[in-house]
Design a protein around this motif. Structure first.
Motif, PDB file in Angstrom:
ATOM      1  N   MET A   1       6.897  -3.397 -39.767  1.00 42.22           N
ATOM      2  CA  MET A   1       7.881  -2.357 -39.467  1.00 42.22           C
ATOM      3  C   MET A   1       8.493  -1.786 -40.746  1.00 42.22           C
ATOM      4  O   MET A   1       8.845  -0.627 -40.824  1.00 42.22           O
ATOM      5  CB  MET A   1       8.973  -2.988 -38.597  1.00 42.22           C
ATOM      6  N   PHE A 440       1.287   8.534 -26.918  1.00 49.77           N
ATOM      7  CA  PHE A 440       2.129   7.984 -25.855  1.00 49.77           C
ATOM      8  C   PHE A 440       2.065   6.453 -25.857  1.00 49.77           C
ATOM      9  O   PHE A 440       3.067   5.779 -25.686  1.00 49.77           O
ATOM     10  CB  PHE A 440       1.677   8.551 -24.498  1.00 49.77           C
ATOM     11  N   TYR A 441       0.877   5.935 -26.084  1.00 50.24           N
ATOM     12  CA  TYR A 441       0.688   4.486 -26.161  1.00 50.24           C
ATOM     13  C   TYR A 441       1.625   3.898 -27.227  1.00 50.24           C
ATOM     14  O   TYR A 441       2.304   2.900 -26.999  1.00 50.24           O
ATOM     15  CB  TYR A 441      -0.770   4.193 -26.514  1.00 50.24           C
ATOM     16  N   GLN A 443       4.325   5.346 -28.474  1.00 49.50           N
ATOM     17  CA  GLN A 443       5.725   5.558 -28.107  1.00 49.50           C
ATOM     18  C   GLN A 443       6.194   4.503 -27.112  1.00 49.50           C
ATOM     19  O   GLN A 443       7.334   4.080 -27.121  1.00 49.50           O
ATOM     20  CB  GLN A 443       5.909   6.957 -27.515  1.00 49.50           C
ATOM     21  N   GLN A 444       5.247   4.065 -26.277  1.00 47.76           N
ATOM     22  CA  GLN A 444       5.556   3.008 -25.316  1.00 47.76           C
ATOM     23  C   GLN A 444       5.925   1.698 -25.998  1.00 47.76           C
ATOM     24  O   GLN A 444       6.491   0.809 -25.399  1.00 47.76           O
ATOM     25  CB  GLN A 444       4.341   2.751 -24.406  1.00 47.76           C
ATOM     26  N   ARG A 445       5.516   1.575 -27.251  1.00 47.26           N
ATOM     27  CA  ARG A 445       5.867   0.365 -28.014  1.00 47.26           C
ATOM     28  C   ARG A 445       7.093   0.617 -28.877  1.00 47.26           C
ATOM     29  O   ARG A 445       7.410  -0.165 -29.766  1.00 47.26           O
ATOM     30  CB  ARG A 445       4.685  -0.067 -28.894  1.00 47.26           C
ATOM     31  N   GLY A 446       7.739   1.762 -28.658  1.00 41.91           N
ATOM     32  CA  GLY A 446       9.006   2.008 -29.342  1.00 41.91           C
ATOM     33  C   GLY A 446       8.888   2.775 -30.647  1.00 41.91           C
ATOM     34  O   GLY A 446       9.869   2.932 -31.350  1.00 41.91           O
ATOM     35  N   LEU A 447       7.701   3.271 -30.978  1.00 41.28           N
ATOM     36  CA  LEU A 447       7.576   4.070 -32.195  1.00 41.28           C
ATOM     37  C   LEU A 447       7.902   5.522 -31.866  1.00 41.28           C
ATOM     38  O   LEU A 447       7.512   6.006 -30.812  1.00 41.28           O
ATOM     39  CB  LEU A 447       6.138   4.009 -32.737  1.00 41.28           C
ATOM     40  N   ASN A 448       8.613   6.197 -32.765  1.00 36.56           N
ATOM     41  CA  ASN A 448       8.839   7.611 -32.500  1.00 36.56           C
ATOM     42  C   ASN A 448       7.595   8.395 -32.914  1.00 36.56           C
ATOM     43  O   ASN A 448       6.643   7.832 -33.441  1.00 36.56           O
ATOM     44  CB  ASN A 448      10.119   8.128 -33.181  1.00 36.56           C
ATOM     45  N   GLU A 451       6.389   8.171 -36.550  1.00 37.59           N
ATOM     46  CA  GLU A 451       5.859   6.832 -36.844  1.00 37.59           C
ATOM     47  C   GLU A 451       4.494   6.643 -36.204  1.00 37.59           C
ATOM     48  O   GLU A 451       3.582   6.045 -36.784  1.00 37.59           O
ATOM     49  CB  GLU A 451       6.811   5.751 -36.316  1.00 37.59           C
TER      50      GLU A 451
END
Lengths: 489, 219
Positions: A1, A440-441, A443-448, A451
């Motif tokens: 991260m 989208f995959y 983003q589903q893990r919290g990345l904007n 990122e």
């Protein structure tokens, strides 16, 4: 991260082209325009011997007879060669002898760019971190070269081209233009006439250069072109790793950068040559300004079993026209080309390589990754050829293009010529679009979104980044992410 | 926990969700079943904030916070449970979770989803879920493409996350998955609305009778 976070912070902090600042320093110019007198002026400024001046004048006369090439898939306004300065140098009395004599304003520029010019600063760095020597070229002249003494102790010559012409004339005379002849092409010919500075490296037989060598090119002056010339000679069994970086201020006018790089490899020699090119790409909205990067780079593997590797990360320039090539003359010699070309805004890149197999059992490998976004165009153009004597030649080529958005374009133009029946050439190519599903995959893990793009692109170019020296790989990764900022959405 | 009120959504001009109302309290697992085209996947996309879906009416919130006002990744962050974690601890946790899901650690050294089989992809998703340990889970067609052994491993992974603090919404075509992940409530979604709700027995009844009854009732 942490790395991702850093990228995001870097992006947020920069927003625009990071190196776009200009510096007011007292500079000396040759009169605008190009003529025999200008060529003489440059040569005189550099206190060159007669043979060098003759060489330049010969190149200039040949250049007058050549025509600017138009086969590349790039469009740009006609260049007025009389409307540019061919020599711009910071004013100094005699040329600085030590760092203390260099204009502090120039030192500040390099400090701002994060280039270590003070050896003690490099030495005072993190323990165990690899050290590297730097030749800093500011507009037309080299302002300082570090670690020269330490390198000289093992016989390595690392200095500016001007100094090499004066101090190591025999070597220069023997090799200059032996890889890229003066009349090789329009821009190389122009360079031969007016080249101002660049780096010179000679690694003696059996020596493994003890540190990374690098040259940092900076265009600062307005309306000036930069024409640097680099010559690296690796004698029998020698090894060196070399890196060049480039930046320029943001200006509304286009500036021409026409460089020539020649690499000479004798038996069992190895050179790794890496480029991180981040010239000003022009305004992302209007396409105004930016550098025309028309560069000729070629390695001549003269010696048997010699090995050359080009790695390039091309993120800048308004127009790029560049094909680092390998002439595989020596038996069993090998050439590699790893490339990442990122285009965004209105950038155009026509880049690739030439692998010319002349000797038996020569091998080459090409891994080219193109990423286009915005309204940009990216073209991979590559030649792989095997001559009748190159029996047992092998090539593997992989070209991948990644498209971001709907207004960019990617092209792949391979030229393959096998002139004997015992060569094996493989070519793989893919073109993909960065998909909404992948974004989208992530983003589903919290990345904007930024990122997510950085992560996906990083995966796409990983094979090439791995070829760069460690500390530059980190820089290059960030640079790629920054170049693509705002390309989605 | 998750609250959906009269949710309407469309893709371009086509209305898909026509007033979905649903409440999933903390600690409960709710299943949504329904025929093809009922809007099941649209519901999960609208809840998670995928682009291309327009909410025309209604609201949805998680623990009282309006989900529709947040970007996709922000919703995920709200739903996520874990704190910042240091690299060594992260690696240790990853090894533990991978072992419990029978994922070979070598597989974690590969590029994500590059050359993965369908089953490997699903298992990797469950692994990521175990690592992120979200407060609320939406599982959309998690069972598709899984053989029985993989289905068991995936279900065990999901069941391990069941707890009084966590809610789950399981979307599926088939009752089979619900043999492994036992729901507290079952809802039938047809033509964009919840048309029936009941206990686990409703799933069994659907398996026996099919969706015809609901499809015609909704139309």
């Amino acid at each position: 991260m942490a790395a991702v976070q850093e990228t995001v912070e870097a992006v947020a902090a920069l927003e625009k082209y990071e190196h776009g600042f200009t510096t007011d320093i007292d500079q000396e110019f040759a009169p605008k325009g190009l003529s025999e007198d200008i060529v003489r002026f440059i040569s005189a400024k550099k206190e060159e011997p007669q043979w060098m001046l003759d060489w330049r004048l010969d190149a200039y006369r040949r250049w007058l007879e050549l025509e600017e090439p138009d086969w590349a898939k790039v469009n740009y306004p006609k260049i007025d060669y009389q409307d540019s300065y061919y020599y711009a140098a910071p004013k100094t009395k005699e040329g600085p002898k030590s760092l203390d004599e260099v204009d502090p304003e120039i030192l500040a520029v390099y400090a701002k760019l994060g280039i270590p010019l003070r050896e003690q600063e490099v030495l005072a760095g993190v323990e165990g971190a690899p050290r590297y020597a730097v030749d800093a070229v500011f507009d037309s002249v080299s302002v300082v070269t570090t670690f020269k003494k330490e390198l000289a102790a093992v016989g390595v010559i690392f200095c500016s081209m001007s100094e090499a012409i004066r101090e190591h004339g025999d070597l220069v005379k023997q090799y200059l233009g032996s890889v890229v002849p003066t009349s090789d092409n329009y821009f190389a010919c122009l360079n031969s006439a007016v080249f101002s500075d660049g780096s010179f490296v000679y690694i003696p037989p059996g020596v493994r250069c003890p540190m990374e060598l690098s040259t940092y090119f900076r265009i600062n002056a307005k309306d000036s072109g930069q024409f640097e010339r680099t010559l690296i000679i690796a004698d029998k069994g020698a090894y060196c790793s070399y890196l060049e970086g480039c930046t320029a201020p943001m200006r509304d006018e286009n500036q021409l950068h026409a460089a020539v790089v020649e690499l000479v490899l004798l038996d069992d020699a190895e050179i790794k040559y890496s480029t991180v090119q981040n010239w000003y790409p022009g305004d992302p909205e209007t396409g105004k300004g930016g550098i025309f990067n028309f560069v000729t780079k070629r390695a001549d593997c003269r010696g048997d079993r010699s090995k050359v590797s080009w790695t390039q990360v091309e993120t800048g320039s308004a127009v790029t026209w560049k094909y680092p090539s390998c002439v595989l003359r020596g038996e069993g010699s090998s050439g590699e080309f790893y490339s990442i070309a990122v285009t965004n805004g209105h950038q155009q890149a026509d880049t690739g390589t030439k692998m010319i197999h002349l000797g038996a059992n020569t091998r080459s490998r090409i891994v080219a990754k193109g990423i286009s976004a915005g309204k940009s165009t990216s073209t991979y153009r590559g030649l792989v050829s095997a001559h009748p004597k190159a029996k047992g030649a092998r090539n593997f080529t992989q070209c991948d293009s990644l498209l971001i958005g709907k207004t960019c374009a990617a092209h792949t133009i391979p030229y393959i010529e096998a002139r004997n029946g015992q060569s094996v050439f493989e070519h793989e190519a893919t073109t993909t679009r960065l998909s909404d599903d992948q974004l989208f995959y992530c983003q589903q893990r919290g990345l904007n979104q930024e990122e997510a793009v950085a992560l996906l692109v990083n995966g796409f170019v990983k094979d090439v980044l791995q070829q760069l020296p460690m500390e530059f790989a980190v820089e290059a990764q960030k640079l790629v992410a920054i170049s693509l900022e705002g390309s989605v959405g | 926990m998750l609250n959906i009120q009269n949710l309407h959504a469309r893709v371009e001009d086509k209305a898909i969700l026509k007033g979905v109302t649903l409440d999933v309290p903390a600690g409960e697992v709710h299943a949504i079943m329904g025929p093809n085209g009922a809007g099941k996947s649209t519901l999960s996309y609208v809840l998670t904030g995928r682009g291309g879906y327009e909410v025309t009416e209604g609201s949805t919130s998680l623990n009282g916070e309006d989900l529709l006002a947040l970007d996709a990744n922000e919703r995920q962050r709200r739903a996520r449970g874990e704190d910042e974690i240091a690299a060594p601890a992260f690696l240790k946790l990853a090894r533990e979770k991978a072992a419990s899901l029978k994922i070979d650690f070598e597989m974690l050294k590969r590029g994500l989803n590059v050359g993965f089989s369908g089953g490997e992809k699903k298992r990797m998703e469950i692994f990521q879920m175990a690592m992120l340990s979200p407060k609320f889970l939406i599982l959309d067609e998690t069972d598709s493409g899984l053989d029985i052994d993989a289905l068991k491993i995936v279900s065990e992974g999901v069941n391990a996350l069941r707890g009084p603090e966590r809610g789950m919404l399981v979307i599926t075509h088939y009752q089979r998955l619900l043999d492994y992940i036992k729901p507290d409530r079952v809802h039938v979604l047809a033509a964009g609305r919840i048309v029936a709700s009941g206990g686990p027995e409703l799933a069994l009844q659907l398996e026996a009778e099919g969706y015809d009854k609901y499809a015609s009732a909704a139309a």
